[in-house]
Design a protein around this motif. Structure first.
Motif, PDB file in Angstrom:
ATOM      1  N   GLY A 145      11.001   3.147  -5.592  1.00 24.69           N
ATOM      2  CA  GLY A 145      11.122   2.383  -4.359  1.00 24.69           C
ATOM      3  C   GLY A 145       9.769   2.007  -3.794  1.00 24.69           C
ATOM      4  N   ALA A 146       8.792   2.917  -3.915  1.00 32.10           N
ATOM      5  CA  ALA A 146       7.445   2.649  -3.411  1.00 32.10           C
ATOM      6  C   ALA A 146       6.813   1.475  -4.144  1.00 32.10           C
ATOM      7  CB  ALA A 146       6.577   3.892  -3.553  1.00 32.10           C
ATOM      8  N   ARG A 147       6.977   1.441  -5.452  1.00 32.48           N
ATOM      9  CA  ARG A 147       6.412   0.329  -6.224  1.00 32.48           C
ATOM     10  C   ARG A 147       7.064  -0.998  -5.830  1.00 32.48           C
ATOM     11  NH1 ARG A 147       3.118   1.231 -10.435  1.00 32.48           N
ATOM     12  NH2 ARG A 147       2.732   3.389 -11.045  1.00 32.48           N
ATOM     13  N   ALA A 148       8.371  -0.970  -5.603  1.00 27.87           N
ATOM     14  CA  ALA A 148       9.065  -2.192  -5.209  1.00 27.87           C
ATOM     15  C   ALA A 148       8.588  -2.671  -3.837  1.00 27.87           C
ATOM     16  CB  ALA A 148      10.573  -1.950  -5.201  1.00 27.87           C
ATOM     17  N   SER A 149       8.410  -1.746  -2.894  1.00 25.52           N
ATOM     18  CA  SER A 149       7.929  -2.116  -1.559  1.00 25.52           C
ATOM     19  C   SER A 149       6.516  -2.666  -1.620  1.00 25.52           C
ATOM     20  CB  SER A 149       7.980  -0.894  -0.629  1.00 25.52           C
ATOM     21  OG  SER A 149       9.301  -0.435  -0.447  1.00 25.52           O
ATOM     22  N   ALA A 150       5.667  -2.024  -2.427  1.00 28.49           N
ATOM     23  CA  ALA A 150       4.286  -2.494  -2.567  1.00 28.49           C
ATOM     24  C   ALA A 150       4.260  -3.897  -3.166  1.00 28.49           C
ATOM     25  CB  ALA A 150       3.491  -1.527  -3.438  1.00 28.49           C
ATOM     26  N   ALA A 151       5.108  -4.136  -4.151  1.00 25.96           N
ATOM     27  CA  ALA A 151       5.148  -5.463  -4.784  1.00 25.96           C
ATOM     28  C   ALA A 151       5.601  -6.530  -3.794  1.00 25.96           C
ATOM     29  CB  ALA A 151       6.077  -5.435  -5.997  1.00 25.96           C
ATOM     30  N   ARG A 152       6.577  -6.214  -2.965  1.00 28.63           N
ATOM     31  CA  ARG A 152       7.044  -7.173  -1.943  1.00 28.63           C
ATOM     32  C   ARG A 152       5.935  -7.462  -0.930  1.00 28.63           C
ATOM     33  NH1 ARG A 152      12.136  -4.666   0.736  1.00 28.63           N
ATOM     34  NH2 ARG A 152      12.041  -6.605   1.962  1.00 28.63           N
ATOM     35  N   ALA A 153       5.214  -6.414  -0.534  1.00 25.76           N
ATOM     36  CA  ALA A 153       4.109  -6.604   0.413  1.00 25.76           C
ATOM     37  C   ALA A 153       3.039  -7.500  -0.185  1.00 25.76           C
ATOM     38  CB  ALA A 153       3.519  -5.255   0.813  1.00 25.76           C
ATOM     39  N   TRP A 154       2.653  -7.225  -1.441  1.00 27.38           N
ATOM     40  CA  TRP A 154       1.589  -8.001  -2.076  1.00 27.38           C
ATOM     41  C   TRP A 154       2.008  -9.456  -2.255  1.00 27.38           C
ATOM     42  CZ3 TRP A 154      -3.314  -7.672  -2.315  1.00 27.38           C
ATOM     43  CH2 TRP A 154      -4.038  -8.490  -3.192  1.00 27.38           C
ATOM     44  N   ALA A 155       3.272  -9.693  -2.555  1.00 23.13           N
ATOM     45  CA  ALA A 155       3.745 -11.065  -2.727  1.00 23.13           C
ATOM     46  C   ALA A 155       3.559 -11.863  -1.436  1.00 23.13           C
ATOM     47  CB  ALA A 155       5.214 -11.070  -3.147  1.00 23.13           C
ATOM     48  N   LEU A 156       3.834 -11.246  -0.293  1.00 25.23           N
ATOM     49  CA  LEU A 156       3.645 -11.924   0.994  1.00 25.23           C
ATOM     50  C   LEU A 156       2.157 -12.149   1.278  1.00 25.23           C
ATOM     51  CD1 LEU A 156       6.272 -10.028   3.189  1.00 25.23           C
ATOM     52  CD2 LEU A 156       6.417 -12.389   2.376  1.00 25.23           C
ATOM     53  N   ILE A 157       1.342 -11.140   0.994  1.00 22.55           N
ATOM     54  CA  ILE A 157      -0.100 -11.254   1.237  1.00 22.55           C
ATOM     55  C   ILE A 157      -0.687 -12.399   0.416  1.00 22.55           C
ATOM     56  CG2 ILE A 157      -2.311 -10.084   0.847  1.00 22.55           C
ATOM     57  CD1 ILE A 157      -0.830  -7.456   1.600  1.00 22.55           C
ATOM     58  N   GLU A 158      -0.283 -12.495  -0.843  1.00 20.71           N
ATOM     59  CA  GLU A 158      -0.782 -13.550  -1.716  1.00 20.71           C
ATOM     60  C   GLU A 158      -0.253 -14.924  -1.303  1.00 20.71           C
ATOM     61  OE1 GLU A 158      -2.823 -13.225  -5.236  1.00 20.71           O
ATOM     62  OE2 GLU A 158      -3.491 -12.525  -3.281  1.00 20.71           O
ATOM     63  N   GLU A 159       1.048 -14.989  -1.011  1.00 21.10           N
ATOM     64  CA  GLU A 159       1.643 -16.288  -0.694  1.00 21.10           C
ATOM     65  C   GLU A 159       1.033 -16.899   0.563  1.00 21.10           C
ATOM     66  OE1 GLU A 159       6.012 -18.319   0.308  1.00 21.10           O
ATOM     67  OE2 GLU A 159       5.882 -16.181  -0.197  1.00 21.10           O
ATOM     68  N   TYR A 160       0.745 -16.052   1.545  1.00 19.30           N
ATOM     69  CA  TYR A 160       0.268 -16.575   2.831  1.00 19.30           C
ATOM     70  C   TYR A 160      -1.237 -16.374   3.032  1.00 19.30           C
ATOM     71  CZ  TYR A 160       5.114 -17.320   3.999  1.00 19.30           C
ATOM     72  OH  TYR A 160       6.416 -17.774   4.000  1.00 19.30           O
ATOM     73  N   GLY A 161      -1.931 -15.897   2.003  1.00 15.46           N
ATOM     74  CA  GLY A 161      -3.380 -15.792   2.088  1.00 15.46           C
ATOM     75  C   GLY A 161      -3.873 -14.852   3.170  1.00 15.46           C
ATOM     76  N   LEU A 162      -3.251 -13.683   3.304  1.00 13.12           N
ATOM     77  CA  LEU A 162      -3.619 -12.728   4.351  1.00 13.12           C
ATOM     78  C   LEU A 162      -4.834 -11.922   3.892  1.00 13.12           C
ATOM     79  CD1 LEU A 162      -0.007 -11.516   5.232  1.00 13.12           C
ATOM     80  CD2 LEU A 162      -1.311 -13.380   6.284  1.00 13.12           C
ATOM     81  N   MET A 163      -5.996 -12.524   3.973  1.00 10.18           N
ATOM     82  CA  MET A 163      -7.212 -11.965   3.388  1.00 10.18           C
ATOM     83  C   MET A 163      -7.542 -10.579   3.927  1.00 10.18           C
ATOM     84  SD  MET A 163      -9.838 -12.215   1.357  1.00 10.18           S
ATOM     85  CE  MET A 163      -9.946 -13.940   0.880  1.00 10.18           C
ATOM     86  N   LEU A 164      -7.649 -10.440   5.241  1.00 16.70           N
ATOM     87  CA  LEU A 164      -8.071  -9.163   5.808  1.00 16.70           C
ATOM     88  C   LEU A 164      -7.056  -8.070   5.509  1.00 16.70           C
ATOM     89  CD1 LEU A 164     -10.285  -7.799   7.390  1.00 16.70           C
ATOM     90  CD2 LEU A 164      -9.089  -8.383   9.501  1.00 16.70           C
ATOM     91  N   GLN A 165      -5.771  -8.435   5.434  1.00 14.08           N
ATOM     92  CA  GLN A 165      -4.750  -7.418   5.201  1.00 14.08           C
ATOM     93  C   GLN A 165      -4.841  -6.821   3.802  1.00 14.08           C
ATOM     94  OE1 GLN A 165      -1.141  -8.259   7.111  1.00 14.08           O
ATOM     95  NE2 GLN A 165       0.042  -6.741   6.018  1.00 14.08           N
ATOM     96  N   ARG A 166      -5.545  -7.493   2.896  1.00  9.34           N
ATOM     97  CA  ARG A 166      -5.719  -6.915   1.569  1.00  9.34           C
ATOM     98  C   ARG A 166      -6.445  -5.581   1.650  1.00  9.34           C
ATOM     99  NH1 ARG A 166      -7.465 -12.212  -2.096  1.00  9.34           N
ATOM    100  NH2 ARG A 166      -5.594 -13.431  -1.641  1.00  9.34           N
ATOM    101  N   GLY A 167      -7.274  -5.409   2.676  1.00  5.17           N
ATOM    102  CA  GLY A 167      -7.991  -4.147   2.834  1.00  5.17           C
ATOM    103  C   GLY A 167      -7.066  -3.003   3.192  1.00  5.17           C
ATOM    104  N   THR A 168      -6.205  -3.197   4.212  1.00  2.00           N
ATOM    105  CA  THR A 168      -5.287  -2.120   4.587  1.00  2.00           C
ATOM    106  C   THR A 168      -4.242  -1.903   3.500  1.00  2.00           C
ATOM    107  OG1 THR A 168      -3.891  -3.650   5.861  1.00  2.00           O
ATOM    108  CG2 THR A 168      -5.606  -2.438   7.059  1.00  2.00           C
ATOM    109  N   TYR A 169      -3.843  -2.980   2.820  1.00  2.00           N
ATOM    110  CA  TYR A 169      -2.919  -2.835   1.689  1.00  2.00           C
ATOM    111  C   TYR A 169      -3.537  -1.919   0.631  1.00  2.00           C
ATOM    112  CZ  TYR A 169      -0.323  -3.953  -2.568  1.00  2.00           C
ATOM    113  OH  TYR A 169       0.411  -3.862  -3.732  1.00  2.00           O
ATOM    114  N   ALA A 170      -4.786  -2.159   0.305  1.00  2.95           N
ATOM    115  CA  ALA A 170      -5.455  -1.353  -0.711  1.00  2.95           C
ATOM    116  C   ALA A 170      -5.518   0.113  -0.297  1.00  2.95           C
ATOM    117  CB  ALA A 170      -6.862  -1.888  -0.968  1.00  2.95           C
ATOM    118  N   MET A 171      -5.771   0.389   0.983  1.00  6.14           N
ATOM    119  CA  MET A 171      -5.805   1.766   1.456  1.00  6.14           C
ATOM    120  C   MET A 171      -4.447   2.429   1.300  1.00  6.14           C
ATOM    121  SD  MET A 171      -8.175   2.210   4.817  1.00  6.14           S
ATOM    122  CE  MET A 171      -7.397   0.933   5.786  1.00  6.14           C
TER     123      MET A 171
END
Length: 340
Positions: A145-171
């Motif tokens: 479930g964690a991998r699926a949630s992470a993948a959904r989050a990353w898809a939104l970050i990439e689609e909408y270009g949420l640059m700064l959020q890539r940092g908190t995502y990585a953490m």
């Protein structure tokens, strides 16, 4: 007056994200002053914004529960006056203490799910909630479930270009991979986050991320590179950042211990333990205790090491992190004397 208050809050936020010399305690005091000046004006929308600021600084100073109370009040004020954008900002801000503070993981997942359904939530809010869900699901043992949630989050970050959020995502997601023993994925995500935060000039999140990357590299046996990232963290962390300061010390202590530098390792581990004593960031307190246990035992102080790992288990259990608690129990079994 309202415009000046908002300008001061914006300046504080920018300074804490980009200036390693910033003093979080002083910035919290200024944010509290701004909030107090707004209390008597009846301008609840701006007061809510000020409370988001005070909550953020309390969290960064290791007082997650206090910060969460400010965020709760801010959301309520904004909701009462019908300012959806400020309510959204306050709910989004709650995700940091939900992830790293004393709220049990199962309760945190429920909060994230409610935020995902909130009518005011935008794409950034949903991505943030999903990456925190990935963290919390990892704690409860739901790796798939964690991998699926992470993948959904990353898809939104990439689609909408949420640059700064890539940092908190990585953490958040890098930490989740680290806990689940997927070290290669943890390293990959944390390196991507480091590069993003360097590119945008953010130091407020990067100091924590770099310490997490150092801990990952230590686990992989890359001691020289791990030490390089503890130095990166140390160099950009505010002196009173009670997340990054103990975290880089704990990581460096493990590196020094692995290299046989036990006196230096013990000193750093004890400093880290002292720094987290008064905070309520449970995963961090557990990390520091686990690290100190390993370091002290390696330095010939097995009984103290056992005590520290037992403390780590208690913190993991309080958070509901069954995966990390199991790993700490395995460490404890290695440190405890075997019957003759």
């Amino acid at each position: 007056a309202a415009a000046e208050a908002r300008a001061r809050l914006d300046h504080l936020r920018m300074r804490s994200r980009t200036d390693p010399r910033s003093n979080l305690g002083a910035e919290l005091a200024e944010a509290i002053e701004v909030a107090a000046s707004l209390e008597a004006t009846g301008n609840d929308a701006n007061l809510a914004r000020a409370l988001v600021a005070t909550g953020t600084y309390r969290f960064m100073l290791g007082r997650a529960a206090e910060g969460d109370e400010d965020f709760r009040r801010a959301a309520e004020l904004a909701r009462n006056v019908g300012i959806g954008v400020v309510e959204r900002e306050a709910l989004n801000a709650r995700l940091r203490p939900v992830a790293w503070g004393p709220m049990p993981a199962v309760e945190g997942i429920a909060f994230c799910e409610s935020l995902l359904q909130n009518e005011h939530a935008n794409v950034a809010d949903r991505a943030h909630a999903l990456q925190v869900v990935a963290m919390l699901q990892t704690m409860t043992g739901d790796a798939e479930g964690a991998r699926a949630s992470a993948a959904r989050a990353w898809a939104l970050i990439e689609e909408y270009g949420l640059m700064l959020q890539r940092g908190t995502y990585a953490m958040d997601v890098g930490w989740a991979f680290l806990v689940s023993d997927d070290l290669e994925s943890a390293e990959r995500e944390l390196r991507k986050g480091h590069e993003t935060l360097v590119a945008v000039g953010d130091t407020g999140a990067r100091c924590t991320l770099d310490a997490l990357l150092a801990a990952t590299l230590h686990r992989m046996g890359a001691y020289d590179e791990a030490a390089a990232f503890t130095e990166e963290s140390r160099a950009v962390a505010s002196e009173d950042d009670l997340d990054a300061q103990p975290r880089w010390r704990a990581a460096q202590a493990l590196v020094d211990s692995a290299l046989g530098h036990h006196a230096v390792a013990e000193k750093l581990a004890r400093e880290a333990v002292a720094l987290v004593e008064s905070i309520d960031l449970l995963p961090l307190k557990a990390t520091v205790s686990d690290s100190a246990g390993i370091v002290l035992a390696a330095a010939g102080k097995r009984d103290e090491g056992v005590t520290m790992v037992e403390r780590a288990i208690a913190f993991h259990e309080q958070k509901g992190d069954v995966v990390s608690a199991a790993r700490s129990r395995a460490t404890l079994a290695e440190l405890s004397p075997r019957p003759s």
